[in-house]
Design a protein around this motif. Structure first.
Motif, PDB file in Angstrom:
ATOM      1  N   CYS B  38       0.857  -1.193   0.000  1.00  0.00           N
ATOM      2  CA  CYS B  38       0.000   0.000   0.000  1.00  0.00           C
ATOM      3  C   CYS B  38       0.888   1.235   0.000  1.00  0.00           C
ATOM      4  O   CYS B  38       1.697   1.424   0.915  1.00  0.00           O
ATOM      5  N   ARG B  39       0.743   2.056  -1.034  1.00  0.00           N
ATOM      6  CA  ARG B  39       1.521   3.302  -1.096  1.00  0.00           C
ATOM      7  C   ARG B  39       0.570   4.456  -1.373  1.00  0.00           C
ATOM      8  O   ARG B  39       0.204   4.708  -2.523  1.00  0.00           O
ATOM      9  N   ILE B  40       0.176   5.128  -0.301  1.00  0.00           N
ATOM     10  CA  ILE B  40      -0.753   6.243  -0.452  1.00  0.00           C
ATOM     11  C   ILE B  40       0.046   7.525  -0.501  1.00  0.00           C
ATOM     12  O   ILE B  40       0.804   7.831   0.424  1.00  0.00           O
ATOM     13  N   LYS B  41      -0.103   8.280  -1.610  1.00  0.00           N
ATOM     14  CA  LYS B  41       0.517   9.603  -1.670  1.00  0.00           C
ATOM     15  C   LYS B  41      -0.412  10.603  -1.027  1.00  0.00           C
ATOM     16  O   LYS B  41      -0.084  11.224  -0.042  1.00  0.00           O
ATOM     17  N   SER B  80      -9.401   1.784   1.960  1.00  0.00           N
ATOM     18  CA  SER B  80      -8.876   1.988   0.614  1.00  0.00           C
ATOM     19  C   SER B  80      -8.170   0.733   0.114  1.00  0.00           C
ATOM     20  O   SER B  80      -7.850   0.626  -1.061  1.00  0.00           O
ATOM     21  N   LEU B  81      -7.957  -0.251   0.984  1.00  0.00           N
ATOM     22  CA  LEU B  81      -7.277  -1.467   0.560  1.00  0.00           C
ATOM     23  C   LEU B  81      -8.211  -2.447  -0.154  1.00  0.00           C
ATOM     24  O   LEU B  81      -7.745  -3.404  -0.756  1.00  0.00           O
ATOM     25  N   ASP B 103      -1.987  -3.484  -9.404  1.00  0.00           N
ATOM     26  CA  ASP B 103      -2.444  -2.276  -8.728  1.00  0.00           C
ATOM     27  C   ASP B 103      -3.965  -2.254  -8.724  1.00  0.00           C
ATOM     28  O   ASP B 103      -4.581  -2.153  -9.789  1.00  0.00           O
ATOM     29  N   ILE B 104      -4.585  -2.375  -7.523  1.00  0.00           N
ATOM     30  CA  ILE B 104      -6.051  -2.449  -7.486  1.00  0.00           C
ATOM     31  C   ILE B 104      -6.702  -1.127  -7.876  1.00  0.00           C
ATOM     32  O   ILE B 104      -7.909  -1.056  -8.065  1.00  0.00           O
ATOM     33  N   TYR B 105      -5.924  -0.046  -8.000  1.00  0.00           N
ATOM     34  CA  TYR B 105      -6.481   1.220  -8.473  1.00  0.00           C
ATOM     35  C   TYR B 105      -6.232   1.428  -9.963  1.00  0.00           C
ATOM     36  O   TYR B 105      -6.580   2.478 -10.497  1.00  0.00           O
ATOM     37  N   VAL B 193     -16.140 -17.153   3.606  1.00  0.00           N
ATOM     38  CA  VAL B 193     -15.705 -17.269   2.219  1.00  0.00           C
ATOM     39  C   VAL B 193     -14.196 -17.438   2.114  1.00  0.00           C
ATOM     40  O   VAL B 193     -13.656 -17.491   1.014  1.00  0.00           O
ATOM     41  N   GLU B 194     -13.525 -17.536   3.263  1.00  0.00           N
ATOM     42  CA  GLU B 194     -12.077 -17.728   3.316  1.00  0.00           C
ATOM     43  C   GLU B 194     -11.338 -16.758   2.402  1.00  0.00           C
ATOM     44  O   GLU B 194     -10.690 -17.162   1.425  1.00  0.00           O
ATOM     45  N   PRO B 195     -11.426 -15.465   2.698  1.00  0.00           N
ATOM     46  CA  PRO B 195     -10.744 -14.481   1.843  1.00  0.00           C
ATOM     47  C   PRO B 195      -9.226 -14.579   2.026  1.00  0.00           C
ATOM     48  O   PRO B 195      -8.760 -14.907   3.109  1.00  0.00           O
ATOM     49  N   GLU B 196      -8.510 -14.303   0.947  1.00  0.00           N
ATOM     50  CA  GLU B 196      -7.037 -14.384   1.029  1.00  0.00           C
ATOM     51  C   GLU B 196      -6.492 -13.340   1.969  1.00  0.00           C
ATOM     52  O   GLU B 196      -5.500 -13.552   2.650  1.00  0.00           O
ATOM     53  N   LEU B 197      -7.155 -12.180   1.950  1.00  0.00           N
ATOM     54  CA  LEU B 197      -6.730 -11.104   2.829  1.00  0.00           C
ATOM     55  C   LEU B 197      -7.965 -10.617   3.566  1.00  0.00           C
ATOM     56  O   LEU B 197      -9.014 -10.391   2.961  1.00  0.00           O
ATOM     57  N   LEU B 198      -7.853 -10.480   4.875  1.00  0.00           N
ATOM     58  CA  LEU B 198      -9.003 -10.060   5.673  1.00  0.00           C
ATOM     59  C   LEU B 198      -8.669  -8.742   6.357  1.00  0.00           C
ATOM     60  O   LEU B 198      -7.669  -8.632   7.068  1.00  0.00           O
ATOM     61  N   LEU B 199      -9.509  -7.732   6.106  1.00  0.00           N
ATOM     62  CA  LEU B 199      -9.312  -6.430   6.729  1.00  0.00           C
ATOM     63  C   LEU B 199     -10.289  -6.308   7.889  1.00  0.00           C
ATOM     64  O   LEU B 199     -11.484  -6.506   7.713  1.00  0.00           O
TER      65      LEU B 199
END
Ligand SMILES: Nc1ncnc2c1ncn2[C@@H]1O[C@H](COP(=O)(O)OP(=O)(O)OP(=O)(O)O)[C@@H](O)[C@H]1O
Ligand SMILES: [Mg+2]
Lengths: 301, 288
Positions: B38-41, B80-81, B103-105, B193-199
């Protein structure tokens, strides 16, 4: 000194000021006065409703019998008969108008609530719907007369349904929109967060959650439409015979029956008008109560 | 401690230089595998600059904690992730978030697909107005899951430490649960749903210490297979579960309230030997 010590001693253990309710207290008096005012004004507002119901039961209840529902309206000066054709007719016309108004009003509401936002089209539709809710019902009748009766060349159940639908659509649309908007946005966010598309979110979360509110709106619109007379005078007209499944022919209805018979010189027709009024009010009441029960959420039971 | 009280004198006294450099962040990651970079400017809500200069690498099969005073933008960064901020009017994002190299954006990315593989537990419990069972099964249905629903729902509810409390009333509404139970239901819904990444945004803020511990155990269990990023106000919790911790702070110097990253390091180092002054003050304040 000794006095001061005495008055301070209980303050440490008991409350500073008395917590007891006192009748003479200004705050308590004001509170009671407002309650009395609110209750009595409410009763006053309910008075016309209950006196109407009372009259309906006293004057209309006398004729209540199974034959009232199984027999046709009697001609002028004749005895006996019933209002069966009018009951069936009202239900048919209302069914037609619901079939027309429900999809249009409901889908319109989905557009307004979920897709329209502040867009020009949405603002325009919302404005038009608000204006239409105040439309005098006779104009809906005239409109349906000009568009359906004149073009098809006959008075018909279909024309009556169209006129009623025009009255129902704005109510269905606006109440459904507010029911859809009342779905908490955090529920929508939860669905989006799971990777639901907008369509999936609307179909699986927003609409099911809003169903009780939507049904309330539909019931309101139905109840209003059912009692309307003016739009039917120009469109469905009346019929002294049973409904035979042909939507293109004139059809009887309770409201037009009441209109025709209430001013009749024959006493029997006047009492039938009373009975029809009681039946009409009962149908509306039953529909409302059923909807209330049907839409009650599990956690409220 | 009231972190807002703390922020006023600190920001005026200290220059912006007291934060990790890119090299220091890179050193803190070492050669661990980064699953999300994650690189937020800058991150704006309308004209409001909410977050700037925040680079947080999230390492695979680890728990990364975001800590910092209220309003510093932890939730904003977390949202934002998985592109949940897209729903906020006026949201603008400059920078990049690379997830498994993409890049998800980037314009060709479908945010719906992003959210399918990156799950989220929100700060406020938000169960659906449907049965407990259906709440948990919702994501499975979305993903056209073909296996045994009952098994997955039970496993998810057990994982969220809720099974024993609801096993006899799976068909009652999710809204009939208490606040803490609702939050665990939301956790169950997310992990089903076993997400790969959990926020997870403060998933334990409404839970009692026992349920908190069970959710923490669950996180430790989940990180064997998945990756977790968690926002928490509970520094002990960050110390207990997080492998790495990012400390965000809020800059009020230019009249705004802009959050930015101060320090990102393995949790043990950050809590025992904070490098930056603000981190020291924040951690000290929390414990005093
Ligand atoms: N949807 C939004 N629209 C506009 N501004 C927002 C929105 N969400 C958050 N903000 C602003 O962004 C800043 C950061 O908010 P955020 O919710 O990310 O803080 P936080 O660190 O999660 O705080 P807390 O610990 O209290 O949850 C705040 O100043 C907030 O007012
Ligand atoms: Mg937050």
């Amino acid at each position: 000194m000794a006095n001061a010590a005495l008055t301070q001693a209980p303050a440490a253990t008991g409350p500073r000021t008395s917590l007891r309710r006192t009748i003479g207290n200004r705050r308590t008096l004001g509170n009671s006065a407002l309650t009395v005012l609110a209750v009595s004004l409410t009763l006053l507002a309910m008075f016309p409703l209950f006196s109407v119901l009372y009259m309906l039961i006293v004057r209309g209840g006398a004729l209540l019998s199974p034959s009232l529902f199984t027999e046709l309206t009697p001609g002028a000066g004749m005895e006996g008969g019933g209002i069966g054709n009018a009951v069936v007719g009202t239900l048919v016309v209302v069914a037609i108008s619901t079939c027309l108004a429900l999809p249009l009003g409901f889908l319109g509401a989905v557009y307004l609530a979920e897709y329209g936002g502040d867009r020009k089209l949405a603002t325009l539709v919302r404005f038009a719907a608000k204006v239409l809710t105040g439309l005098p019902s006779i104009l809906a009748g005239v409109f349906a007369y000009a568009t359906v009766v004149v073009t098809t060349g006959s008075f018909s159940a279909l024309a009556g349904g169209c006129a009623m639908a025009i009255l129902m659509i704005p109510t269905v649309m606006l109440t459904s929109e507010s029911a859809l908007l009342a779905v908490p946005s955090k529920m929508k966010m939860a669905a989006f967060g799971m990777g639901a598309t907008r369509a999936q979110t609307v179909l699986r979360i927003v609409i099911p959650t809003a169903i009780p509110g939507i049904l309330t709106g539909v019931m309101l619109a139905l109840a209003r439409a059912m009692g309307e007379t003016a739009p039917l005078l120009f469109t469905a007209l009346f019929s002294d015979y049973w409904f035979e499944g042909k939507l293109t022919q004139p059809i009887a209805s309770l409201s037009v029956l009441i209109y025709n018979f209430a001013g009749s010189p024959f006493e029997h027709q006047v009492s039938l008008a009373w009975a029809a009024s009681l039946v009409l009010v009962s149908i509306v009441l039953i529909l409302n109560v059923t909807a209330q029960f049907a839409t009650r959420r599990p956690e409220e039971q | 401690m009231n972190s807002q009280e703390l922020s006023a004198p600190m920001t005026s006294e200290m220059p912006d230089s007291g934060r990790d450099s890119a090299a220091q962040i890179a050193a803190a990651v070492g050669d661990a595998p980064v699953v999300m970079d994650c690189r937020i400017k800058t991150l704006h809500y309308g004209d409001f600059l909410a977050v700037r200069d925040t680079d947080i690498p999230i390492v695979s099969n680890e728990i990364t904690a975001f800590i910092g005073p209220s309003g510093c933008g932890k939730s904003t960064v977390l949202r934002s992730l998985n592109r949940m901020n897209d729903f906020v009017n006026g949201f603008r994002f400059e920078g990049s978030v690379h997830y498994r190299g993409q890049d998800i954006y980037a314009p060709e990315i479908d945010p719906v697909a992003v959210r399918r593989s990156i799950g989220m537990v929100f700060q406020q419990p938000n169960p659906f107005a449907m049965s407990i069972y259906k709440n948990v099964a919702f994501g499975l249905k979305l993903n056209n899951f073909k296996g045994n629903f009952d098994e997955r729902v039970e496993a998810a509810l057990r994982g969220a430490a809720l099974w024993d409390e609801v096993k006899d009333k799976l068909s009652s509404s999710g809204l009939s649960l208490s606040g803490g139970q609702q939050q665990r239901l939301c956790i169950a819904r997310a992990i089903a749903v076993e997400p790969e990444l959990l926020l997870m945004d403060e998933p334990c803020s409404a839970l009692d210490p026992i349920a908190t511990r069970r959710v923490e155990d669950l996180m430790l269990e989940l990180k064997e297979k998945y990756t977790i990023a968690i926002v928490t106000h509970n520094l002990q919790q960050a110390q207990r579960v997080a492998d790495r911790t990012a400390f965000l702070f809020v800059d009020t110097s230019a009249g705004g309230r802009t959050g930015y990253l101060i320090e990102y390091r393995p949790s043990a180092e950050l809590f025992e030997d904070p490098r930056e002054e603000r981190t020291k003050a924040y951690i000290r304040g929390e414990f005093s």
